[in-house]
Design a protein around this motif. Structure first.
Motif: not given
Length: 371
Positions: A245-248, A253-256
């Motif tokens: 939950d620390s990242v948007i 599915g893509k780590r952008i």
């Protein structure tokens, strides 16, 4: 009549002598010995002598003229006439010190690159030709790049820069590009409904909050909802992996990366839908986050971002190999590629972030998206 014939013969002999003199002068002034006889050529000579074009296992040397003077008659004559300016600059002392040479290196390099681009790298092709290459005997990376070059009708100088002389220091132009982005943010439209971060940017949960709640990554898109005096309120749309939950992220599915969240921001995230990736079994949540950002940190379009990023890539990724097509890797693969190459470039951490965003958002699996 005899006098007329005599004059004609004399004229013909004079013409032949003049043509022969010009030919000899042209030939002599094309020699490497002549080219490096000027004081200002000592630096490029030293660089050239340290390359494979000067000394190699095959014993084949590319002289100055082999790279800089086309053999086609018209191009040859045009190049020789244009070279007269070099005499002027030698006499004027334009590049007679190391400092002066470095200050002008970028201009000189780009001039030569443009000329080679215009003539389809004619001098390179005197020795190197796609039709003569045995691609299967090349290293895999070289083979892939040459196959792409053939398919895309590229020319040698598109990829091969800095092979006989050192590349220009582009840190100054990169800083200039970043300054242009900052300037463009100051003139962003006050009616734009979509804005973009041009650098890593702090965000807040309230218009008057003094403590930031996290960071938005470069190129993150914000949908504007309210405009304050010095900040705008907007919504960042994206995805979160279940349990992280620390990242948007920008897409499922893509780590952008779009945003890095503090504790209060984590609690403020609104979950809209939940899906399970059939290929990986990973659960993803579609989310929104309402936030406030300082107005002068945002652009009203992303074109300037991509232009700047493209310049960064060209300046930092062509010294050792050709320019890799953006769709050569998918968005997740590009992360490892940039990290693996970062230490070999002059990229700052911030430049690396925006370059990563650029290649990810133009990757092979982003086909059909607005980026």
């Amino acid at each position: 009549m005899k006098t007329l014939f005599g004059l004609l013969a004399l004229g013909a002999l004079g013409g032949i002598a003049a043509f022969g003199t010009v030919a000899v002068v042209m030939h002599k002034t094309s020699s490497t010995e002549f080219c490096v006889s000027c004081h200002s050529m000592e630096k490029p000579l030293a660089e050239y002598q340290g390359t494979i074009h000067y000394q190699n296992k095959h014993g084949v040397r590319a002289e100055c003229a082999d790279c800089h003077i086309p053999t086609d008659t018209i191009d040859y004559l045009f190049t020789k006439v244009r070279a007269a300016k070099d005499i002027y600059h030698e006499l004027a002392g334009t590049i007679d010190t190391d400092e002066a040479y470095e200050a002008r290196r970028q201009h000189m390099a780009e001039t030569v690159w443009q000329q080679m681009k215009a003539n389809d790298s004619a001098t390179c092709r005197n020795c190197h030709d796609f039709n003569a290459m045995t691609l299967l005997e090349q290293r895999p990376t070289a083979r892939d790049m040459h196959q792409q070059a053939i398919a895309n009708n590229q020319t040698c100088i598109d990829c091969h820069k800095g092979i006989a002389h050192l590349l220009p220091d582009t840190s100054g132009s990169a800083q200039s590009g970043a300054a242009k982005l900052a300037k463009a943010a100051l003139s962003a439209s006050e009616t734009a409904t979509q804005l973009f971060t041009y650098e890593t940017t702090q965000f807040f949960l309230g218009e008057a909050d003094s403590h930031n709640q996290g960071n938005l990554l470069p190129t993150t898109e914000i949908e504007v909802t309210t405009r304050g005096t010095e900040r705008i309120q907007g919504v960042v749309h994206g995805w979160q992996q279940d349990g992280v939950d620390s990242v948007i992220y920008g897409q499922q599915g893509k780590r952008i990366l779009s945003a890095l969240l503090g504790d209060d921001a984590k609690a403020a995230v609104e979950k809209l839908a939940t899906v399970t990736d059939e290929a990986t079994g990973i659960v993803w949540h579609q989310v929104n986050l309402k936030l406030w950002v300082e107005t002068n940190k945002l652009l009203d379009n992303d074109k300037a971002l991509w232009d700047y990023s493209s310049e960064l890539m060209s300046a930092n990724c062509t010294g050792c190999h050709g320019l890799t097509p953006l769709d050569h890797f998918n968005s997740n693969q590009w992360i490892g590629v940039i990290k693996g190459m970062e230490s070999r470039t002059s990229l700052t951490p911030e430049q690396s972030r925006i370059l990563t965003q650029y290649v990810q958002k133009h990757a092979s699996d982003m086909t059909g998206s607005k980026h």
